[in-house]
Write a protein that holds these residues in place. Structure first.
Motif: not given
Length: 362
Positions: A148-169
């Motif tokens: 709910k931080q902004v009113s635009i409809s496209w603020d939940d885009i461009d996911p970047g996933v990272f898995v650390d050395d301990d397995g936490q993503a």
């Protein structure tokens, strides 16, 4: 034998340079690169721009995947995933990212939700980096009504996933507001709250990678966009902002980076407009080498037509053709016959014998 050797060398040399230079793919319009290094190959995923010439909006229905063992020759594997894989989505195969965990491959894909207004992020899974990928949840991981931080409809885009050395993503994403959350070990559920990172002039395209113990968060700043970065001691910061990695495109307002380490070198993928008839909605993915300073900061990366340094093939294709032509014209052998004799005192023949097919990775 010599004829076969010459032909093999010519064909091998030609294929080594067939796809060198930017843009990487010249037969279709591509955008929004994300990449994975797996078992000695780079897998490069791109969105396919289908907007007709003169179009005024994005038309993106699927992602494509290519792979390479040398960053020069790229093999097309077609489309591993499209919007139709998500029954709850209706359009827009926008910029995603991929991770490998537990022998499975997970693509995080932003699409337009069919019933919840705005962009959402889905998760697709496959046993192969080239797909096919299928919906891993049957529903969106993140929907626009969760933030709910902004009113635009496209603020939940461009996911970047990272898995650390301990397995936490970790999953980073956002437009105008930078957000992140932990992922559970199953890679298809959030593990805790959605966090917001105050980042001045943040636009989109967060991407997290680790190099020699330092965490690097890159993103697109302003609009038109430039690629900037910050460093930190962990996957969640705190972040120290640095400078610009890549300047704004001259035509296309977006740029969208992805960074990998491969075979002892680092690379940055991005997109611009450099194909004929290219533009804002008809983009082209490219690549450059990326270099770090001794203190861990990243050097500025200019866009080039050459891209990553081309492998030098010896002998060159022109030399092979010249030698082949000489041997044929002087009657050393007919195109479909074997030579009757060989005098290695001949300069031309000495050169011919020295020609061997270049080594290639597969």
């Amino acid at each position: 034998m010599i004829r076969k050797t010459l032909m093999a060398a010519a064909l091998g040399a030609a294929s080594l340079v067939a796809h060198a230079g930017n843009p990487l793919f010249k037969d279709i319009f591509t955008a929004d690169p994300f990449a994975l290094v797996d078992n000695g190959r780079v897998y490069l995923y791109v969105g396919k721009d289908d907007t007709p010439e003169g179009g005024k909006d994005y038309v993106m229905k699927e992602w494509r995947v290519y792979s390479s063992c040398d960053m020069v020759n790229w093999q097309s594997h077609g489309s591993p995933l499209d919007v139709k894989a998500f029954a709850w989505a209706k359009k827009d195969a926008w910029a995603g990212d991929i991770a490998k965990v537990g022998g499975k491959y997970y693509i995080y894909a932003p699409v337009e939700h069919a019933t919840i207004p705005g962009k959402s992020i889905g998760v697709a899974v496959s046993d192969s980096p080239t797909g096919p990928f299928k919906d891993a949840r049957g529903s969106a991981l993140i929907t626009n009504d969760m933030t709910k931080q902004v009113s635009i409809s496209w603020d939940d885009i461009d996911p970047g996933v990272f898995v650390d050395d301990d397995g936490q993503a970790y999953l980073y994403w956002g437009n105008q507001v930078l957000k992140w959350a932990k992922l559970k070990r199953n890679m298809i559920e959030l593990d805790g709250p959605i966090n917001v990172v105050p980042m001045e002039r943040f636009t989109e395209a967060p991407y997290l990678h680790k190099h020699k113990g330092t965490y690097y968060l890159t993103w697109s700043r302003d609009f038109p966009e430039e690629t900037v970065y910050a460093t930190g001691p962990s996957a969640t910061g705190p972040w120290t902002q640095h400078g610009v990695i890549m300047d704004k495109n001259r035509v296309v307002k977006t740029i969208h980076q992805a960074i990998i380490d491969f075979n002892g070198k680092s690379y940055i993928f991005y997109h611009n407009d450099k194909l004929p008839t290219g533009g804002e909605y008809r983009r082209s993915v490219a690549v450059e080498e990326l270099h770090y300073n001794a203190d861990g900061t990243i050097k500025h990366v200019p866009q080039t037509e050459k891209g990553r340094p081309r492998i030098r093939v010896r002998p060159a294709v022109d030399d092979i053709i010249r030698e082949w032509t000489h041997l044929t014209r002087t009657g050393f052998f007919a195109p479909d016959s074997k030579p009757a004799s060989c005098s290695c005192s001949s300069p031309s023949m000495s050169n011919a014998i020295s020609i061997v097919p270049p080594k290639r990775c597969t």
